[in-house]
Design a protein around this motif. Structure first.
Motif, PDB file in Angstrom:
ATOM      1  N   VAL A 124      -3.794   1.110  -7.519  1.00 27.21           N
ATOM      2  CA  VAL A 124      -4.262   2.481  -7.690  1.00 27.21           C
ATOM      3  C   VAL A 124      -3.659   3.322  -6.573  1.00 27.21           C
ATOM      4  O   VAL A 124      -3.798   2.992  -5.390  1.00 27.21           O
ATOM      5  CB  VAL A 124      -5.799   2.585  -7.635  1.00 27.21           C
ATOM      6  N   GLU A 126      -3.880   7.065  -5.090  1.00 26.26           N
ATOM      7  CA  GLU A 126      -4.612   8.327  -5.182  1.00 26.26           C
ATOM      8  C   GLU A 126      -3.754   9.477  -4.670  1.00 26.26           C
ATOM      9  O   GLU A 126      -3.291   9.472  -3.534  1.00 26.26           O
ATOM     10  CB  GLU A 126      -5.907   8.273  -4.385  1.00 26.26           C
ATOM     11  N   SER A 181      -9.952  10.742 -10.453  1.00 27.46           N
ATOM     12  CA  SER A 181     -10.451   9.585  -9.702  1.00 27.46           C
ATOM     13  C   SER A 181     -11.738   9.041 -10.293  1.00 27.46           C
ATOM     14  O   SER A 181     -11.903   7.823 -10.470  1.00 27.46           O
ATOM     15  CB  SER A 181     -10.673   9.964  -8.232  1.00 27.46           C
ATOM     16  N   ILE A 195     -12.639  -3.310  -6.803  1.00 29.79           N
ATOM     17  CA  ILE A 195     -11.821  -2.315  -6.122  1.00 29.79           C
ATOM     18  C   ILE A 195     -11.721  -2.664  -4.643  1.00 29.79           C
ATOM     19  O   ILE A 195     -12.744  -2.826  -3.960  1.00 29.79           O
ATOM     20  CB  ILE A 195     -12.412  -0.907  -6.291  1.00 29.79           C
ATOM     21  N   ALA A 197     -10.314  -1.062  -1.287  1.00 24.56           N
ATOM     22  CA  ALA A 197      -9.854   0.212  -0.736  1.00 24.56           C
ATOM     23  C   ALA A 197      -9.148  -0.010   0.593  1.00 24.56           C
ATOM     24  O   ALA A 197      -9.703  -0.630   1.504  1.00 24.56           O
ATOM     25  CB  ALA A 197     -11.036   1.158  -0.543  1.00 24.56           C
ATOM     26  N   ALA A 216      -8.262  -4.281  -8.251  1.00 27.00           N
ATOM     27  CA  ALA A 216      -7.435  -3.090  -8.111  1.00 27.00           C
ATOM     28  C   ALA A 216      -7.335  -2.754  -6.633  1.00 27.00           C
ATOM     29  O   ALA A 216      -8.360  -2.614  -5.961  1.00 27.00           O
ATOM     30  CB  ALA A 216      -8.041  -1.924  -8.884  1.00 27.00           C
ATOM     31  N   ALA A 218      -6.458  -0.059  -3.986  1.00 30.85           N
ATOM     32  CA  ALA A 218      -6.359   1.404  -3.960  1.00 30.85           C
ATOM     33  C   ALA A 218      -5.810   1.881  -2.631  1.00 30.85           C
ATOM     34  O   ALA A 218      -6.309   1.512  -1.564  1.00 30.85           O
ATOM     35  CB  ALA A 218      -7.734   2.026  -4.209  1.00 30.85           C
ATOM     36  N   LEU A 226      -7.521   7.457   1.603  1.00 31.42           N
ATOM     37  CA  LEU A 226      -8.352   7.559   0.410  1.00 31.42           C
ATOM     38  C   LEU A 226      -9.507   8.535   0.635  1.00 31.42           C
ATOM     39  O   LEU A 226     -10.048   8.634   1.734  1.00 31.42           O
ATOM     40  CB  LEU A 226      -8.927   6.192   0.038  1.00 31.42           C
ATOM     41  N   TRP A 230     -13.511   6.968  -3.365  1.00 30.88           N
ATOM     42  CA  TRP A 230     -12.930   5.633  -3.486  1.00 30.88           C
ATOM     43  C   TRP A 230     -13.544   4.662  -2.490  1.00 30.88           C
ATOM     44  O   TRP A 230     -13.829   3.513  -2.817  1.00 30.88           O
ATOM     45  CB  TRP A 230     -11.417   5.692  -3.328  1.00 30.88           C
TER      46      TRP A 230
END
Length: 269
Positions: A124, A126, A181, A195, A197, A216, A218, A226, A230
């Motif tokens: 991901v 952003e 998002s 997720i 981050a 994922a 991110a 981020l 997120w």
């Protein structure tokens, strides 16, 4: 030659339309068309099953016969046009050109249209702002054979010529989806995809995270990282320990480190 014509005037309406597609994001978005330049990139677009509407060649560099052969086994039936030198130089984006470019139709990039396997590995990104960074992220995704790249709150134009060039055509073969998002977070939660981050807040070293299962990774912008949404919705925050004088790296480099650690763990399962 079958299905071909020549354009020699810079004032030709078709030339002006292609210039608009090359230079204006609004023109690409309103028409659903964009320009692809270069043999490798066009081959990648065909491999990704993009429909080409027009193929333009400067025959002193790339012949019409070669262009026809390039399209021979594809399912697209474009119009073929030869260009004079001054027209081609006006349309070409690159300094070192290959004599061929094409107009292609954009695809839909709805996350829900993705065909994901069980336990997918997803990147991901952003709000990537620089087309070059977005292209580099797509090259990383291709190198790691990721299942998808999700672009949250996109600021860069996916079909910007510099994005295409910096991705070396990977933009056409890596599954890409875009959205707000909050919609992408919801999509990942519904799919039970964890997720991770990339952020300093409540983070553990990236090598200590467990990337088994669907996940994922991110990453945010180099300037601000981020956003809070997120970080709040992440199952785990991870950080790459830094030993130098600066506290950040290029986003594509950071993404590559995290992605290949996840790949290393998953290959060892």
């Amino acid at each position: 030659m079958q299905g071909s014509k020549e354009i020699s005037s810079l004032q030709n309406p078709q030339v002006r339309k292609i210039i608009n597609l090359k230079e204006k994001k609004k023109g690409r978005e309103s028409s659903g068309l964009f320009v692809v330049e270069g043999q490798r990139e066009i081959k990648m677009a065909l491999k990704g099953r993009y429909k080409l509407t027009t193929v333009l060649v400067y025959p002193e560099i790339f012949s019409l016969e070669e262009a026809l052969a390039l399209m021979k086994n594809s399912n697209t039936k474009p119009e073929f046009i030869t260009l004079t030198k001054d027209v081609y130089q006006r349309l070409a984006y690159r300094e070192k050109t290959e004599g061929i470019l094409a107009v292609a139709q954009a695809k839909s990039h709805d996350p829900r249209s993705l065909a994901l396997p069980d336990k997918p590995l997803i990147l991901v990104a952003e709000a990537p702002e620089k087309p070059g960074n977005l292209g580099a992220l797509l090259r990383t995704a291709d190198a790691a054979n990721l299942d998808a790249v999700l672009i949250a709150n996109p600021k860069s134009d996916l079909y910007n010529p510099n994005t295409i060039r910096s991705s070396v055509g990977c933009i056409f073969t890596v599954p890409v989806a875009m959205g707000k998002s909050e919609d992408i977070v919801q999509f990942l939660k519904e799919k039970q995809i964890r997720i991770f981050a990339a952020t300093l807040e409540d983070a553990i070293p990236y090598t200590q995270a467990d990337y088994s299962g669907g996940c994922a990774i991110a990453v945010g912008t180099e300037a601000t990282g981020l956003t809070a949404g997120w970080v709040k919705n992440a199952d785990q925050s991870v950080v790459i320990p830094m030993e130098g004088q600066i506290d950040s790296m290029n986003v594509s480099v950071s993404a590559a480190i995290l992605i290949f650690e996840a790949k290393r763990q998953r290959l060892g399962q």
